[in-house]
Scaffold this motif. Sequence first.
Motif, PDB file in Angstrom:
ATOM      1  N   GLY A   1      -6.815   8.903   3.940  1.00  0.00           N
ATOM      2  CA  GLY A   1      -7.282   8.788   5.314  1.00  0.00           C
ATOM      3  C   GLY A   1      -8.754   9.120   5.374  1.00  0.00           C
ATOM      4  N   GLN A   2      -9.287   9.245   6.583  1.00  0.00           N
ATOM      5  CA  GLN A   2     -10.702   9.579   6.742  1.00  0.00           C
ATOM      6  C   GLN A   2     -11.012  10.954   6.165  1.00  0.00           C
ATOM      7  OE1 GLN A   2     -11.687   9.160  10.853  1.00  0.00           O
ATOM      8  NE2 GLN A   2     -11.858   6.934  10.747  1.00  0.00           N
ATOM      9  N   GLU A   3     -10.008  11.838   6.134  1.00  0.00           N
ATOM     10  CA  GLU A   3     -10.237  13.186   5.611  1.00  0.00           C
ATOM     11  C   GLU A   3     -10.198  13.227   4.088  1.00  0.00           C
ATOM     12  OE1 GLU A   3      -7.695  12.286   7.401  1.00  0.00           O
ATOM     13  OE2 GLU A   3      -7.966  13.057   9.446  1.00  0.00           O
ATOM     14  N   GLY A   4      -9.800  12.096   3.450  1.00  0.00           N
ATOM     15  CA  GLY A   4      -9.695  12.074   2.008  1.00  0.00           C
ATOM     16  C   GLY A   4      -8.264  11.801   1.579  1.00  0.00           C
ATOM     17  N   LEU A   5      -7.905  12.261   0.385  1.00  0.00           N
ATOM     18  CA  LEU A   5      -6.584  12.012  -0.185  1.00  0.00           C
ATOM     19  C   LEU A   5      -5.552  12.945   0.442  1.00  0.00           C
ATOM     20  CD1 LEU A   5      -5.074  10.407  -2.482  1.00  0.00           C
ATOM     21  CD2 LEU A   5      -5.419  12.462  -3.888  1.00  0.00           C
ATOM     22  N   HIS A   6      -4.467  12.343   1.011  1.00  0.00           N
ATOM     23  CA  HIS A   6      -3.369  13.141   1.564  1.00  0.00           C
ATOM     24  C   HIS A   6      -2.271  13.372   0.533  1.00  0.00           C
ATOM     25  CE1 HIS A   6      -4.919  13.168   5.588  1.00  0.00           C
ATOM     26  NE2 HIS A   6      -4.964  11.855   5.642  1.00  0.00           N
ATOM     27  N   GLY A   7      -2.126  12.453  -0.418  1.00  0.00           N
ATOM     28  CA  GLY A   7      -1.066  12.596  -1.406  1.00  0.00           C
ATOM     29  C   GLY A   7      -0.871  11.300  -2.180  1.00  0.00           C
ATOM     30  N   TYR A   8       0.275  11.187  -2.846  1.00  0.00           N
ATOM     31  CA  TYR A   8       0.587  10.005  -3.649  1.00  0.00           C
ATOM     32  C   TYR A   8       2.023   9.567  -3.367  1.00  0.00           C
ATOM     33  CZ  TYR A   8      -3.445   9.751  -6.811  1.00  0.00           C
ATOM     34  OH  TYR A   8      -4.689   9.569  -7.342  1.00  0.00           O
ATOM     35  N   LEU A   9       2.240   8.258  -3.536  1.00  0.00           N
ATOM     36  CA  LEU A   9       3.572   7.688  -3.526  1.00  0.00           C
ATOM     37  C   LEU A   9       3.741   6.987  -4.882  1.00  0.00           C
ATOM     38  CD1 LEU A   9       6.077   7.232  -1.764  1.00  0.00           C
ATOM     39  CD2 LEU A   9       5.048   5.095  -1.000  1.00  0.00           C
ATOM     40  N   VAL A  10       4.711   7.448  -5.684  1.00  0.00           N
ATOM     41  CA  VAL A  10       4.951   6.865  -7.010  1.00  0.00           C
ATOM     42  C   VAL A  10       6.097   5.867  -6.881  1.00  0.00           C
ATOM     43  CG1 VAL A  10       5.557   7.320  -9.399  1.00  0.00           C
ATOM     44  CG2 VAL A  10       4.142   8.953  -8.125  1.00  0.00           C
ATOM     45  N   VAL A  11       5.792   4.601  -7.171  1.00  0.00           N
ATOM     46  CA  VAL A  11       6.738   3.502  -6.971  1.00  0.00           C
ATOM     47  C   VAL A  11       6.949   2.792  -8.308  1.00  0.00           C
ATOM     48  CG1 VAL A  11       7.178   1.365  -5.735  1.00  0.00           C
ATOM     49  CG2 VAL A  11       5.971   3.240  -4.607  1.00  0.00           C
ATOM     50  N   THR A  12       8.215   2.443  -8.603  1.00  0.00           N
ATOM     51  CA  THR A  12       8.533   1.693  -9.832  1.00  0.00           C
ATOM     52  C   THR A  12       9.295   0.432  -9.467  1.00  0.00           C
ATOM     53  OG1 THR A  12      10.623   2.863 -10.134  1.00  0.00           O
ATOM     54  CG2 THR A  12       8.662   3.840 -11.140  1.00  0.00           C
ATOM     55  N   SER A  13       9.365  -0.470 -10.439  1.00  0.00           N
ATOM     56  CA  SER A  13      10.122  -1.715 -10.253  1.00  0.00           C
ATOM     57  C   SER A  13      10.643  -2.169 -11.615  1.00  0.00           C
ATOM     58  CB  SER A  13       9.236  -2.798  -9.648  1.00  0.00           C
ATOM     59  OG  SER A  13       9.938  -4.023  -9.550  1.00  0.00           O
ATOM     60  N   ARG A  14      11.852  -2.750 -11.647  1.00  0.00           N
ATOM     61  CA  ARG A  14      12.421  -3.259 -12.888  1.00  0.00           C
ATOM     62  C   ARG A  14      11.825  -4.601 -13.287  1.00  0.00           C
ATOM     63  NH1 ARG A  14      16.703  -0.426 -14.648  1.00  0.00           N
ATOM     64  NH2 ARG A  14      17.662   1.078 -13.203  1.00  0.00           N
ATOM     65  N   SER A  15      11.091  -5.207 -12.366  1.00  0.00           N
ATOM     66  CA  SER A  15      10.407  -6.473 -12.661  1.00  0.00           C
ATOM     67  C   SER A  15       9.009  -6.420 -12.043  1.00  0.00           C
ATOM     68  CB  SER A  15      11.202  -7.654 -12.098  1.00  0.00           C
ATOM     69  OG  SER A  15      11.309  -7.524 -10.683  1.00  0.00           O
ATOM     70  N   ARG A  16       8.162  -7.274 -12.495  1.00  0.00           N
ATOM     71  CA  ARG A  16       6.792  -7.301 -11.982  1.00  0.00           C
ATOM     72  C   ARG A  16       6.809  -7.891 -10.554  1.00  0.00           C
ATOM     73  NH1 ARG A  16       2.005  -6.686 -14.260  1.00  0.00           N
ATOM     74  NH2 ARG A  16       0.166  -7.630 -13.273  1.00  0.00           N
ATOM     75  N   PRO A  17       6.314  -7.146  -9.569  1.00  0.00           N
ATOM     76  CA  PRO A  17       6.362  -7.644  -8.181  1.00  0.00           C
ATOM     77  C   PRO A  17       5.467  -8.868  -8.008  1.00  0.00           C
ATOM     78  CG  PRO A  17       5.947  -5.287  -8.245  1.00  0.00           C
ATOM     79  CD  PRO A  17       5.777  -5.784  -9.629  1.00  0.00           C
ATOM     80  N   SER A  18       5.890  -9.727  -7.058  1.00  0.00           N
ATOM     81  CA  SER A  18       5.062 -10.893  -6.704  1.00  0.00           C
ATOM     82  C   SER A  18       3.879 -10.457  -5.853  1.00  0.00           C
ATOM     83  CB  SER A  18       5.908 -11.909  -5.944  1.00  0.00           C
ATOM     84  OG  SER A  18       6.289 -11.366  -4.689  1.00  0.00           O
ATOM     85  N   GLU A  19       2.981 -11.407  -5.600  1.00  0.00           N
ATOM     86  CA  GLU A  19       1.788 -11.088  -4.801  1.00  0.00           C
ATOM     87  C   GLU A  19       2.171 -10.677  -3.388  1.00  0.00           C
ATOM     88  OE1 GLU A  19      -2.088 -10.305  -4.831  1.00  0.00           O
ATOM     89  OE2 GLU A  19      -1.049 -11.272  -6.517  1.00  0.00           O
ATOM     90  N   SER A  20       3.147 -11.385  -2.800  1.00  0.00           N
ATOM     91  CA  SER A  20       3.557 -11.044  -1.423  1.00  0.00           C
ATOM     92  C   SER A  20       4.230  -9.679  -1.387  1.00  0.00           C
ATOM     93  CB  SER A  20       4.510 -12.111  -0.877  1.00  0.00           C
ATOM     94  OG  SER A  20       5.701 -12.170  -1.661  1.00  0.00           O
ATOM     95  N   GLU A  21       4.995  -9.355  -2.433  1.00  0.00           N
ATOM     96  CA  GLU A  21       5.651  -8.049  -2.461  1.00  0.00           C
ATOM     97  C   GLU A  21       4.626  -6.930  -2.633  1.00  0.00           C
ATOM     98  OE1 GLU A  21       9.889  -9.554  -4.420  1.00  0.00           O
ATOM     99  OE2 GLU A  21       8.249  -8.871  -5.705  1.00  0.00           O
ATOM    100  N   ARG A  22       3.569  -7.198  -3.426  1.00  0.00           N
ATOM    101  CA  ARG A  22       2.497  -6.194  -3.544  1.00  0.00           C
ATOM    102  C   ARG A  22       1.785  -5.996  -2.198  1.00  0.00           C
ATOM    103  NH1 ARG A  22      -0.743  -6.875  -9.255  1.00  0.00           N
ATOM    104  NH2 ARG A  22       1.065  -6.717 -10.650  1.00  0.00           N
ATOM    105  N   SER A  23       1.587  -7.109  -1.483  1.00  0.00           N
ATOM    106  CA  SER A  23       0.921  -7.005  -0.179  1.00  0.00           C
ATOM    107  C   SER A  23       1.741  -6.169   0.791  1.00  0.00           C
ATOM    108  CB  SER A  23       0.677  -8.403   0.386  1.00  0.00           C
ATOM    109  OG  SER A  23       0.134  -8.332   1.673  1.00  0.00           O
ATOM    110  N   LEU A  24       3.074  -6.407   0.805  1.00  0.00           N
ATOM    111  CA  LEU A  24       3.926  -5.607   1.694  1.00  0.00           C
ATOM    112  C   LEU A  24       3.896  -4.137   1.304  1.00  0.00           C
ATOM    113  CD1 LEU A  24       7.030  -7.942   2.086  1.00  0.00           C
ATOM    114  CD2 LEU A  24       5.350  -7.351   3.836  1.00  0.00           C
ATOM    115  N   LEU A  25       3.904  -3.862  -0.017  1.00  0.00           N
ATOM    116  CA  LEU A  25       3.834  -2.467  -0.454  1.00  0.00           C
ATOM    117  C   LEU A  25       2.514  -1.822  -0.032  1.00  0.00           C
ATOM    118  CD1 LEU A  25       5.047  -0.112  -2.005  1.00  0.00           C
ATOM    119  CD2 LEU A  25       4.048  -1.067  -4.106  1.00  0.00           C
TER     120      LEU A  25
END
Length: 594
Positions: free
Chosen positions: A138-162
Amino acid sequence: MAGSRPHDLYRLCSDRTGGPPRGRAGRQPTASRRGPHPPVPVTVPTPSENTLMALSSALLDTRDEGEILRLAMGHVAAAGPYTAEAGYLRVDGDLVRCPRDRRVHSSAVDRGVRELTGQDGPVTVPGRPWARALGLRGQEGLHGYLVVTSRSRPSESERSLLATLVRHTAAALSVACTHRRRREDALELRLLREERTALQERLVSVAAELGYQRAVHGLMADVAASGGGEEAITRALHQLTGLPALVEDRFGRLRSWTGPHRPDPYPEPDPVRQGDMLRALAREAGPVRMKDRLVTLIRPHGEILGVLALVGARGETDEHTVLALEHAATSLALELAHLRDLAEVELRLHGELVDDLLAGTDEASAYARSEAVGHDLHRSHYVIVVQWSNRAADDSFAQTVGRAAAAVGMRSLLTRRSDHVVLVADDRPDARALYEALSRETGTRSGTIGVSAPCESLDAIPHRYQEAQRALEVRRHSLERYGTTFFDELGLYRVLGPGNDYRELEAFVHEWLGQLIDYDSRHHATMVETLSRYFDCGGNYDETADSLAIHRSTLRYRLKRIRDISGNDLANVEDRLNLQVATRVWKIVLGGSG
């Protein structure tokens, strides 16, 4: 104070790691006898952008940062074939894990996230060919992390939604962070106030332990910091000395009194005696006894703002009383200087707005600026011009006019000109209230006030200002030159106001008074003034003679000479009317000039 309290986020994180995770229906999952199984990702049907918007609304409505992270992790599958492996919140500069369930490879993921040093990047999770740690910023800097995995390589649209989900989560964390800090600040402020109150209640016992001088100093400093104003300072002084304490402004008018035996009404000050007293006090280095009072100046940076006095201090005054009075005077000097600075800032803001209104300005801008200073310009307004013969139209007099207007309940904006002060008020002023209040404030009745007709729109204010000036000028040139005059009560003088053709008026005056004006100029006489006074007094010989300080027979002689010189007969109704109008124009419009 905030640093001394455990951070709420540690509690939130630990609360959610203190027990086994729950399934959808709230049932405890059953572990296999052969050992723990890896968690099964919650499958959610592929959502549309509307689903993410609904999630965004839920995130923004949540004020708990741990709950926001849990919601985001619980709905990560809505963006594609993803599994939320872990979530982290930044707490006091460190990344704290806030998982929704326990993971086998948490230590490896922790190390991988910390090695990213605030950047997005891949992390290693066994059995997952695609794993990313996505920063929640955010404007204040880093709030945290979200660690996400997938069993297959996501498509471009799926990356955009993420990426959209990550942005919404970061925005919700920014809002929640702001609310949390506000709550912490409010709590800290409340604790500070409670501590300050507790310290004030202990001052009496502290005085016995630390000595009277230190107690007085601490009390006055604390009272000044509490924002109680001069009333709180005089109250503290009264408690320390047992004597009534009062504050007067530099003109001798009472500002505050704490203690018994307050005179009612308070005596009106004598300007001459007040000036002598201030000069006598200025020559002394400390408090001075004057009759039954112990008096000292309130003088920050050499400027006298008023006096502080203890009443009933007879005989020898002990050093403790003098010390308390001196400390109170120091605190009052700071308080009154601060109030004066605030008044000057308010006067400047009001003055700039009124200056623009009098010159003509954009309505939208004027309405916005008036709201900023707390005044409603949408109402009908009156322009009021104030002039006092013994006071220059400086900031001090402008503040005096503002106090008097507020004292009689007027809501107004104020500015000053070279020789008068201008008010723009949202109601018709009382015919006498403002004049009487200013007479009390200034100590003299030698003032004139002109009031315009009502103004229904902002673009009419410049014209109403001219009307108020006309009303003031008519009053100043009348027999009773001090008081209040309203433009809509001027009668004939409204016709002779601004906007008329001065050449026609001069021609009219020359036609009826030209010979008298020429005679006065050649012989240094006052024939025109005599005729004007004669009409002002309604043709009464005695009143006219008294106003001119001449004998009745001298007046009769002058009126005969006026008839002879001008060739006009005062007994003729037509001549009398034209002569009277001509003298009014000569006196009011042309300023009595030749």
